[in-house]
Design an enzyme around this catalytic site. Structure first.
Site, PDB file in Angstrom:
ATOM      1  N   ASP A 105       0.859  -1.184   0.000  1.00 15.03           N
ATOM      2  CA  ASP A 105       0.000   0.000   0.000  1.00 15.03           C
ATOM      3  C   ASP A 105       0.898   1.239   0.000  1.00 15.03           C
ATOM      4  O   ASP A 105       2.130   1.119  -0.070  1.00 15.03           O
ATOM      5  CB  ASP A 105      -0.932   0.009   1.225  1.00 15.03           C
ATOM      6  CG  ASP A 105      -0.187   0.221   2.549  1.00 15.03           C
ATOM      7  OD1 ASP A 105       1.056   0.332   2.538  1.00 15.03           O
ATOM      8  OD2 ASP A 105      -0.860   0.282   3.586  1.00 15.03           O
ATOM      9  N   ASP A 119       1.405   4.853   2.298  1.00 11.22           N
ATOM     10  CA  ASP A 119       0.999   5.464   3.570  1.00 11.22           C
ATOM     11  C   ASP A 119       1.443   6.931   3.625  1.00 11.22           C
ATOM     12  O   ASP A 119       2.576   7.249   3.263  1.00 11.22           O
ATOM     13  CB  ASP A 119       1.663   4.715   4.737  1.00 11.22           C
ATOM     14  CG  ASP A 119       1.470   3.216   4.675  1.00 11.22           C
ATOM     15  OD1 ASP A 119       0.388   2.739   5.034  1.00 11.22           O
ATOM     16  OD2 ASP A 119       2.414   2.508   4.252  1.00 11.22           O
ATOM     17  N   ASP A 163      -3.262   4.424   2.840  1.00  5.18           N
ATOM     18  CA  ASP A 163      -3.586   4.786   4.220  1.00  5.18           C
ATOM     19  C   ASP A 163      -3.211   6.245   4.454  1.00  5.18           C
ATOM     20  O   ASP A 163      -2.095   6.669   4.137  1.00  5.18           O
ATOM     21  CB  ASP A 163      -2.786   3.924   5.224  1.00  5.18           C
ATOM     22  CG  ASP A 163      -3.311   2.496   5.323  1.00  5.18           C
ATOM     23  OD1 ASP A 163      -4.492   2.281   4.998  1.00  5.18           O
ATOM     24  OD2 ASP A 163      -2.538   1.611   5.721  1.00  5.18           O
TER      25      ASP A 163
END
Ligand code: CTP
Ligand code: MN
Ligand code: MN
Ligand code: MN
Length: 378
Positions: free
Chosen positions: A204, A206, A302
């Site tokens: 992902d 962040d 995120d």
């Protein structure tokens, strides 16, 4: 050193936060094996065993040479009986029978596939397996009620399980910068997580967001999310208020401004065009005109918002690696009688919060040499 039986013996401090762990790893065969056993333990709700394997793997990551002989491991910390048995098996037989049988096991394969669905944790996967669901087709065919996250996870399964490149992370970064600049000029965006540690790919992307004037960050996350949504960048988002009050971070008590952390778990829709704008010259996806393939991919992102007074703690706490963070907190508690979280550092002896405006100051409070992000890859 003239002994003919001489082998290189390594010396390694016992906490990962005392060590410099770069991405250069001379023992990937051994660390991959131990990491797989750690993952299997974590997916089986055996957290203690998982941590033990992670710690053992992290020790091998800092060795300057490939391990070729068990005698080289004498005196090294964190290598328990079980990890040593796995290492010995690999050195003697080229592979660990336990690792190989775990990889082949139907249960492990099912746990991996099912927890690969965003929003599905080990507990849910375990329940589904007990109900006879072992793969995505069986999940789709079953009449399981999926929550919003899990529906998005299933819909974008292939994209989400494809590693995110640095170029894609940079493209997402530009979008987040634009969103933040549009809703709160002066607010700052910092890349955190694995990409801040210098990784070239991740699961992902962040980001940590703050504003140099305390208080200006209040209510920021919903505005960022609205902007992103209005521009069509979000396939899924769930914004949660700070869970600090309910967390098990230890005895550190929240002060008045500590209920402000907000977090957003999201799935971005990244256009190949955005990626090119961010500097990537060649696209590997076929364009819509070429073959009907979609000209975008889904990427897990995120976002965290922190007040500036807690920024250094949030930055340190969200840069990782997960084991490095765990070891920092263990060091703080066991060696310094302090409680470290992503919000604050509390000295349990002096009963006082230790302020910090940089990561360097936090390491100094903890009596540790400063370790830069690129050397926190434990
Ligand atoms: N983190 C956290 N609380 C969570 C999830 C993550 O504090 N509920 C922290 C982790 O400790 C880590 C950072 O957020 O320091 C990034 O987590 P994650 O994205 O899961 O891992 P990365 O190190 O970025 O690795 P990857 O490349 O796989 O994303
Ligand atoms: Mn999952
Ligand atoms: Mn990450
Ligand atoms: Mn993350």
């Amino acid at each position: 050193p003239t002994n003919e039986a001489e082998v290189e013996v390594f010396s390694v401090p016992s906490y990962a936060c005392q060590r410099r762990t770069t991405l250069e790893n001379r023992n990937t065969v051994l660390t991959d094996a131990l990491s797989l056993l750690a993952e299997n333990a974590e997916l089986s709700a055996e957290e203690g065993r998982g941590v033990a394997f992670r710690r053992a793997a992290a020790v091998l990551k800092v060795l300057p040479e490939p391990v070729t002989d068990m005698t080289q491991l004498r005196g090294l910390p964190c290598l328990g009986e079980h990890s040593l048995r796995v290492i010995k098996d690999i050195l003697e037989n080229g592979a660990s029978s336990e690792v190989e049988s775990t990889k082949q096991s139907e249960r492990f394969k099912a746990l991996k596939v099912l927890t690969g669905v965003f929003g599905v944790g080990a507990k849910t996967a375990d329940r589904w397996i007990r109900e006879g669901i072992h793969d995505l087709q069986q999940l789709k065919d079953s009449r399981q009620t999926l929550n919003r996250a899990q529906r998005a996870g299933l819909e974008h399964y292939d994209d989400i399980n494809q590693p995110v490149s640095k170029a894609e992370a940079d493209a997402i970064g530009e979008i987040v910068e634009e969103a933040v600049a549009s809703v709160l000029p002066g607010a700052q965006v910092t890349l955190i997580g694995g990409f801040r540690r210098g990784k070239l790919s991740g699961h992902d992307v962040d980001f940590l967001i703050t504003h140099p004037e305390e208080g200006r960050e209040v209510g920021l996350m919903p505005k960022i999310v609205s902007w992103l949504e209005s521009q069509g960048f979000l396939l899924y988002q769930k914004t949660t208020r700070n869970s600090y009050l309910e967390s098990d971070d230890g005895p550190a008590r929240p002060c008045s401004n500590m209920d402000r952390f907000e977090r957003c778990f999201s799935v971005f829709k990244l256009d190949e065009d955005e990626k090119r704008r961010a500097g990537q010259t060649q696209s590997h996806h076929a364009s819509a005109e070429d073959g009907g393939l979609k000209p975008w991919r889904a990427v897990r992102v995120d976002l965290v918002v922190s007040p500036i007074s807690q920024f250094a703690f949030a930055l340190l706490g969200w840069t990782g690696s997960k084991l490095f963070e765990r070891e920092l907190r263990r060091w703080a508690g066991h060696e310094k009688t302090m409680s470290l979280s992503s919000h604050a550092l509390y000295d349990n002896t002096q009963r006082t919060y230790l302020r910090a405006t940089s990561e360097e100051e936090i390491f100094a409070h903890l009596g540790l040499d400063y370790i830069p992000p690129s050397e926190r890859n434990a």
